[in-house]
Write a protein that holds these residues in place. Structure first.
Motif, mmCIF file in Angstrom:
data_model
loop_
_atom_site.group_PDB
_atom_site.id
_atom_site.type_symbol
_atom_site.label_atom_id
_atom_site.label_comp_id
_atom_site.label_asym_id
_atom_site.label_seq_id
_atom_site.Cartn_x
_atom_site.Cartn_y
_atom_site.Cartn_z
ATOM 1 N N GLY A 44 0.801 -1.213 0.000
ATOM 2 C CA GLY A 44 0.000 0.000 0.000
ATOM 3 C C GLY A 44 0.836 1.267 0.000
ATOM 4 N N PHE A 45 0.136 2.377 0.184
ATOM 5 C CA PHE A 45 0.756 3.705 0.097
ATOM 6 C C PHE A 45 0.279 4.610 1.226
ATOM 7 C CE2 PHE A 45 0.559 2.028 -4.201
ATOM 8 C CZ PHE A 45 1.872 2.204 -4.619
ATOM 9 N N PHE A 46 1.093 5.646 1.518
ATOM 10 C CA PHE A 46 0.739 6.763 2.401
ATOM 11 C C PHE A 46 0.552 6.353 3.862
ATOM 12 C CE2 PHE A 46 -1.546 7.590 -1.706
ATOM 13 C CZ PHE A 46 -0.567 8.424 -2.242
ATOM 14 N N THR A 47 1.643 6.248 4.602
ATOM 15 C CA THR A 47 1.568 6.000 6.038
ATOM 16 C C THR A 47 1.574 7.333 6.784
ATOM 17 O OG1 THR A 47 3.975 5.884 6.239
ATOM 18 C CG2 THR A 47 2.797 3.803 5.843
ATOM 19 N N VAL A 99 5.069 -2.573 2.571
ATOM 20 C CA VAL A 99 4.763 -4.003 2.566
ATOM 21 C C VAL A 99 4.285 -4.416 3.955
ATOM 22 C CG1 VAL A 99 5.717 -6.322 2.241
ATOM 23 C CG2 VAL A 99 6.480 -4.442 0.774
ATOM 24 N N THR A 100 3.198 -5.210 4.002
ATOM 25 C CA THR A 100 2.672 -5.703 5.273
ATOM 26 C C THR A 100 2.498 -7.221 5.218
ATOM 27 O OG1 THR A 100 0.348 -5.453 4.620
ATOM 28 C CG2 THR A 100 1.390 -3.553 5.658
ATOM 29 N N ALA A 101 2.695 -7.852 6.365
ATOM 30 C CA ALA A 101 2.434 -9.293 6.504
ATOM 31 C C ALA A 101 1.715 -9.493 7.836
ATOM 32 C CB ALA A 101 3.730 -10.085 6.475
ATOM 33 N N SER A 102 0.602 -10.236 7.818
ATOM 34 C CA SER A 102 -0.223 -10.397 9.018
ATOM 35 C C SER A 102 -0.608 -11.850 9.236
ATOM 36 C CB SER A 102 -1.525 -9.592 8.880
ATOM 37 O OG SER A 102 -1.294 -8.250 8.593
ATOM 38 N N TYR A 103 -0.853 -12.172 10.501
ATOM 39 C CA TYR A 103 -1.477 -13.436 10.890
ATOM 40 C C TYR A 103 -2.691 -13.095 11.749
ATOM 41 C CZ TYR A 103 -2.752 -17.381 13.722
ATOM 42 O OH TYR A 103 -3.486 -18.349 14.356
ATOM 43 N N LEU A 104 -3.825 -13.727 11.483
ATOM 44 C CA LEU A 104 -5.049 -13.506 12.256
ATOM 45 C C LEU A 104 -5.672 -14.840 12.654
ATOM 46 C CD1 LEU A 104 -6.850 -10.704 10.219
ATOM 47 C CD2 LEU A 104 -5.983 -10.507 12.542
ATOM 48 N N TYR A 161 -8.940 -11.809 -1.853
ATOM 49 C CA TYR A 161 -8.304 -10.504 -2.040
ATOM 50 C C TYR A 161 -8.813 -9.599 -0.932
ATOM 51 C CZ TYR A 161 -7.541 -12.277 -6.744
ATOM 52 O OH TYR A 161 -7.174 -13.046 -7.812
ATOM 53 N N TYR A 162 -7.965 -8.659 -0.481
ATOM 54 C CA TYR A 162 -8.475 -7.707 0.500
ATOM 55 C C TYR A 162 -8.060 -6.289 0.140
ATOM 56 C CZ TYR A 162 -4.031 -6.900 2.980
ATOM 57 O OH TYR A 162 -2.759 -6.521 3.305
ATOM 58 N N PHE A 163 -8.895 -5.345 0.593
ATOM 59 C CA PHE A 163 -8.644 -3.912 0.453
ATOM 60 C C PHE A 163 -8.900 -3.280 1.811
ATOM 61 C CE2 PHE A 163 -9.905 -5.407 -3.714
ATOM 62 C CZ PHE A 163 -8.910 -4.866 -4.518
ATOM 63 N N GLU A 164 -7.996 -2.363 2.228
ATOM 64 C CA GLU A 164 -8.113 -1.724 3.530
ATOM 65 C C GLU A 164 -7.868 -0.228 3.425
ATOM 66 O OE1 GLU A 164 -6.522 -4.907 6.865
ATOM 67 O OE2 GLU A 164 -5.349 -3.116 6.483
ATOM 68 N N THR A 165 -8.535 0.508 4.308
ATOM 69 C CA THR A 165 -8.208 1.906 4.524
ATOM 70 C C THR A 165 -7.623 2.005 5.921
ATOM 71 O OG1 THR A 165 -10.395 2.373 5.425
ATOM 72 C CG2 THR A 165 -10.097 2.713 3.048
ATOM 73 N N GLY A 166 -6.918 3.088 6.199
ATOM 74 C CA GLY A 166 -6.376 3.209 7.541
ATOM 75 C C GLY A 166 -5.621 4.496 7.752
ATOM 76 N N ALA A 207 -4.437 0.097 1.089
ATOM 77 C CA ALA A 207 -3.676 -1.142 0.936
ATOM 78 C C ALA A 207 -4.531 -2.218 0.271
ATOM 79 C CB ALA A 207 -3.200 -1.644 2.286
ATOM 80 N N ALA A 208 -3.858 -3.136 -0.396
ATOM 81 C CA ALA A 208 -4.518 -4.285 -1.019
ATOM 82 C C ALA A 208 -3.571 -5.474 -0.919
ATOM 83 C CB ALA A 208 -4.866 -3.991 -2.476
ATOM 84 N N GLY A 209 -4.145 -6.678 -0.990
ATOM 85 C CA GLY A 209 -3.296 -7.850 -0.935
ATOM 86 C C GLY A 209 -4.081 -9.141 -1.009
ATOM 87 N N LEU A 210 -3.414 -10.233 -0.626
ATOM 88 C CA LEU A 210 -4.002 -11.577 -0.662
ATOM 89 C C LEU A 210 -4.084 -12.157 0.743
ATOM 90 C CD1 LEU A 210 -2.181 -13.232 -3.693
ATOM 91 C CD2 LEU A 210 -4.598 -12.674 -3.532
ATOM 92 N N CYS A 211 -5.161 -12.940 0.981
ATOM 93 C CA CYS A 211 -5.353 -13.669 2.237
ATOM 94 C C CYS A 211 -5.403 -15.157 1.929
ATOM 95 C CB CYS A 211 -6.690 -13.303 2.894
ATOM 96 S SG CYS A 211 -7.053 -11.571 3.015
ATOM 97 N N TYR A 212 -4.875 -15.941 2.858
ATOM 98 C CA TYR A 212 -5.009 -17.405 2.769
ATOM 99 C C TYR A 212 -5.523 -17.891 4.098
ATOM 100 C CZ TYR A 212 -3.943 -22.338 2.476
ATOM 101 O OH TYR A 212 -4.035 -23.706 2.516
ATOM 102 N N ARG A 213 -6.683 -18.538 4.107
ATOM 103 C CA ARG A 213 -7.263 -19.066 5.350
ATOM 104 C C ARG A 213 -7.038 -20.570 5.427
ATOM 105 N NH1 ARG A 213 -12.592 -15.626 7.079
ATOM 106 N NH2 ARG A 213 -12.209 -16.755 9.008
#
Length: 192
Positions: free
Chosen positions: A27-30, A64-69, A172-177, A185-191
Motif C-alpha cells: 500500500g501507500f501513504f503512512t 509491505v505488510t504481513a499479518s497473521y489472524l 483478495y483484500y482492500f483496507e483503509t487506515g 492497501a490491497a493484498g491476498l489472504c489465505y485461510r
C-alpha cells in the motif's frame, strides 16, 4: 455402518471452519510520510512566519505488510503483523530549488492486531480494526550526522474499513487506515 461413518467423516471435513489466516499486502501513504510532508511544507513554515525556507518531498516505493489472524467464534479476530515502510525525504530551498539533504527513513513496525468483523462468511469478510505495538526507525542523513541513528517508538494504526472477498481459502483484500500501516492497501489472504 461403514457408509454412515464415511458420510459423517466427509461432512465434518467439508464443514470445517477455517479460523486462521495469513495476509500479504502492499500500500501507500503512512502516517510518518504524511506527518513529515505536512510538517515540513505547511506547519514549520507557518510557525516560522516564512523565515524557514526549507521544504521537503517524500519519495516512497510503497509499504509491505504481513499479518497473521485468528478468527474467534464470535465477531472478533486477533493476531500480529509486520509493516515495512521505507521512504526518502528530500529537503530543498523553496525559492532557489537547491537540494540541501536526503534523509532515508526506514520504519519496521511490529503490531498486535484486533479486528471486529461485521460480516465473516465463506466468501466475504467486512471489518474494522486497531493495531498497537512498536516501530524501529533507522534514519540516515546525507549531510546532518545529528539526524542519523536508530529510534524505537510507539506505533499504532486504525482501520475504519476493510473488505476481503473470494473463495473459502484464498481472498483478495482492500483496507483503509491511518497510522503506521498504509492509508490505502490491497493484498491476498489465505485461510486455513
Amino acid at each position: 455402518m461403514h457408509v454412515f461413518s464415511a458420510f459423517y467423516s466427509y461432512a465434518q471435513h467439508a464443514d470445517k471452519v477455517l479460523r486462521d489466516e495469513v495476509q500479504l499486502g502492499y500500500g501507500f501513504f503512512t502516517a510518518p510520510q504524511i506527518v513529515n510532508s505536512i510538517g515540513d511544507n505547511f506547519i514549520i513554515p507557518a510557525l516560522s512566519l516564512g523565515f524557514n525556507r526549507n521544504r521537503s518531498h517524500i519519495n516512497s516505493n510503497g509499504v509491505v505488510t504481513a499479518s497473521y489472524l485468528h478468527h474467534t467464534r464470535n465477531r472478533f479476530s486477533f493476531g500480529g503483523e509486520i509493516v515495512c515502510d521505507a521512504f526518502t525525504k528530500t529537503v530543498y530551498d523553496y525559492e532557489s530549488g537547491v537540494k540541501s539533504d536526503d534523509i532515508k527513513n526506514r520504519f519496521t513496525s511490529i503490531l498486535g492486531r484486533y479486528d471486529y468483523n461485521y460480516i465473516d462468511n465463506e466468501n466475504v469478510r467486512m471489518y474494522s480494526g486497531v493495531s498497537l505495538g512498536i516501530s524501529f526507525l533507522k534514519q540516515q542523513s546525507r549531510t546532518n550526522p545529528d539526524i542519523t541513528g536508530n529510534k524505537v517508538m510507539f506505533a499504532g494504526n486504525l482501520c475504519p474499513l476493510g473488505i476481503a472477498f473470494g473463495s473459502k481459502k484464498i481472498r483478495y483484500y482492500f483496507e483503509t487506515g491511518f497510522g503506521f500501516k498504509p492509508s490505502l492497501a490491497a493484498g491476498l489472504c489465505y485461510r486455513f
